[in-house]
Write an enzyme that holds these catalytic residues in place. Structure first.
Site, PDB file in Angstrom:
ATOM      1  N   HIS A  16      48.345  40.257  32.288  1.00  0.00           N
ATOM      2  CA  HIS A  16      49.400  40.818  33.147  1.00  0.00           C
ATOM      3  C   HIS A  16      49.876  42.153  32.577  1.00  0.00           C
ATOM      4  CE1 HIS A  16      50.388  36.337  34.041  1.00  0.00           C
ATOM      5  NE2 HIS A  16      49.756  36.820  35.087  1.00  0.00           N
ATOM      6  N   LYS A  40      55.068  25.312  42.320  1.00  0.00           N
ATOM      7  CA  LYS A  40      54.074  25.257  41.240  1.00  0.00           C
ATOM      8  C   LYS A  40      54.581  24.478  40.028  1.00  0.00           C
ATOM      9  CE  LYS A  40      50.983  29.114  42.026  1.00  0.00           C
ATOM     10  NZ  LYS A  40      50.404  30.328  41.436  1.00  0.00           N
ATOM     11  N   ARG A  89      40.641  39.445  38.533  1.00  0.00           N
ATOM     12  CA  ARG A  89      39.804  39.203  37.349  1.00  0.00           C
ATOM     13  C   ARG A  89      38.350  39.017  37.735  1.00  0.00           C
ATOM     14  NH1 ARG A  89      43.783  34.499  35.681  1.00  0.00           N
ATOM     15  NH2 ARG A  89      43.414  34.319  37.902  1.00  0.00           N
ATOM     16  N   SER A 127      47.474  32.176  32.837  1.00  0.00           N
ATOM     17  CA  SER A 127      48.629  31.453  32.292  1.00  0.00           C
ATOM     18  C   SER A 127      48.287  29.967  32.168  1.00  0.00           C
ATOM     19  CB  SER A 127      49.837  31.607  33.214  1.00  0.00           C
ATOM     20  OG  SER A 127      50.174  32.958  33.353  1.00  0.00           O
TER      21      SER A 127
HETATM   22  O1  PNS Z   1      51.046  34.646  39.842  1.00  0.00           O
HETATM   23  P1  PNS Z   1      50.719  34.083  41.173  1.00  0.00           P
HETATM   24  O2  PNS Z   1      51.211  32.661  41.240  1.00  0.00           O
HETATM   25  O3  PNS Z   1      49.285  34.245  41.546  1.00  0.00           O
HETATM   26  O4  PNS Z   1      51.565  34.949  42.249  1.00  0.00           O
HETATM   27  C1  PNS Z   1      51.569  34.575  43.597  1.00  0.00           C
HETATM   28  C2  PNS Z   1      52.662  35.342  44.354  1.00  0.00           C
HETATM   29  C3  PNS Z   1      53.999  35.211  43.694  1.00  0.00           C
HETATM   30  C4  PNS Z   1      52.278  36.808  44.458  1.00  0.00           C
HETATM   31  C5  PNS Z   1      52.701  34.726  45.788  1.00  0.00           C
HETATM   32  O5  PNS Z   1      52.760  33.333  45.703  1.00  0.00           O
HETATM   33  C6  PNS Z   1      53.889  35.200  46.620  1.00  0.00           C
HETATM   34  O6  PNS Z   1      54.002  36.355  46.939  1.00  0.00           O
HETATM   35  N1  PNS Z   1      54.791  34.273  46.967  1.00  0.00           N
HETATM   36  C7  PNS Z   1      55.981  34.560  47.735  1.00  0.00           C
HETATM   37  C8  PNS Z   1      55.908  33.886  49.121  1.00  0.00           C
HETATM   38  C9  PNS Z   1      55.185  34.753  50.110  1.00  0.00           C
HETATM   39  O7  PNS Z   1      55.502  35.913  50.325  1.00  0.00           O
HETATM   40  N2  PNS Z   1      54.158  34.180  50.795  1.00  0.00           N
HETATM   41  C10 PNS Z   1      53.409  34.851  51.834  1.00  0.00           C
HETATM   42  C11 PNS Z   1      52.342  35.766  51.314  1.00  0.00           C
HETATM   43  S1  PNS Z   1      50.910  34.885  50.948  1.00  0.00           S
END
Ligand code: PNS
Length: 164
Positions: A16, A40, A89, A127
């Site tokens: 990150h 999660k 990645r 993570s």
């Molecule tokens: O680190 P991650 O878990 O891959 O990040 C995922 C993240 C936070 C970018 C994604 O889950 C997110 O944006 N969640 C907020 C809810 C949202 O906007 N959902 C609609 C778009 S898919």
């Protein structure tokens, strides 16, 4: 230009930080958005994840950290961000990232998602895997910032003594 780098960051890894370091060079200001993601079932609370991230980015003057809940595009709009930054990645990340980017574009066409390829030294770090390795007694030095490593150690030491 203002960018948002969103994620769960449970916890922040050196992968990150690689994206943050490179991403922060081409936006004027970068906000790291820590998702208060209850689905999660994160190991670390939002304040803990935010604190670890703040500590990790303290040397980047144009990077700040905030938590958010709800839709990412709503958070981005409130902050007036033009860009969402994500790291990729491997090919396996692509499908999910594409789906997310297209959904976000449908919801907020004025916001562009920009992908950075993870540095090759970091492309295997996640993570989830870092947590698994340390929980099972493996070494994670160099994969996460030292502060995160010691917090993980504390957390799993407490867990393992509780289960004894
Ligand atoms: O680190 P991650 O878990 O891959 O990040 C995922 C993240 C936070 C970018 C994604 O889950 C997110 O944006 N969640 C907020 C809810 C949202 O906007 N959902 C609609 C778009 S898919």
């Amino acid at each position: 230009m203002l960018g948002i780098y969103p994620g769960t960051f449970d916890p922040v890894t050196n992968g990150h930080l690689d994206v943050i370091q490179r991403g922060s060079r081409f936006v004027g200001r970068l906000i790291v958005g820590v998702l208060a993601n209850v689905e999660k079932d994160p190991l670390f609370s939002v304040p803990e994840r935010v604190a670890m991230m703040r500590e990790a980015v303290r040397n980047y003057p144009n990077v700040e950290v905030a938590s958010f809940d709800g839709l990412l595009v709503d958070f981005a709009r409130v902050k007036r961000a033009r860009v969402i930054l994500r790291g990729i990645r491997a090919v396996s990340d692509y499908e999910y990232e594409l789906q997310m980017a297209l959904m976000n574009r449908r919801l907020a066409p004025e916001i562009e998602t920009i992908f950075l390829m993870a540095g090759e030294a970091y492309s295997f770090i996640s993570s989830r895997m870092v947590k698994e390795v340390i929980r099972l007694g493996g070494a994670i030095t160099g994969l996460v910032p030292p502060e995160v490593e010691s917090r993980l150690r504390d957390r799993y030491l407490v867990h393992s003594t509780q289960t004894l």
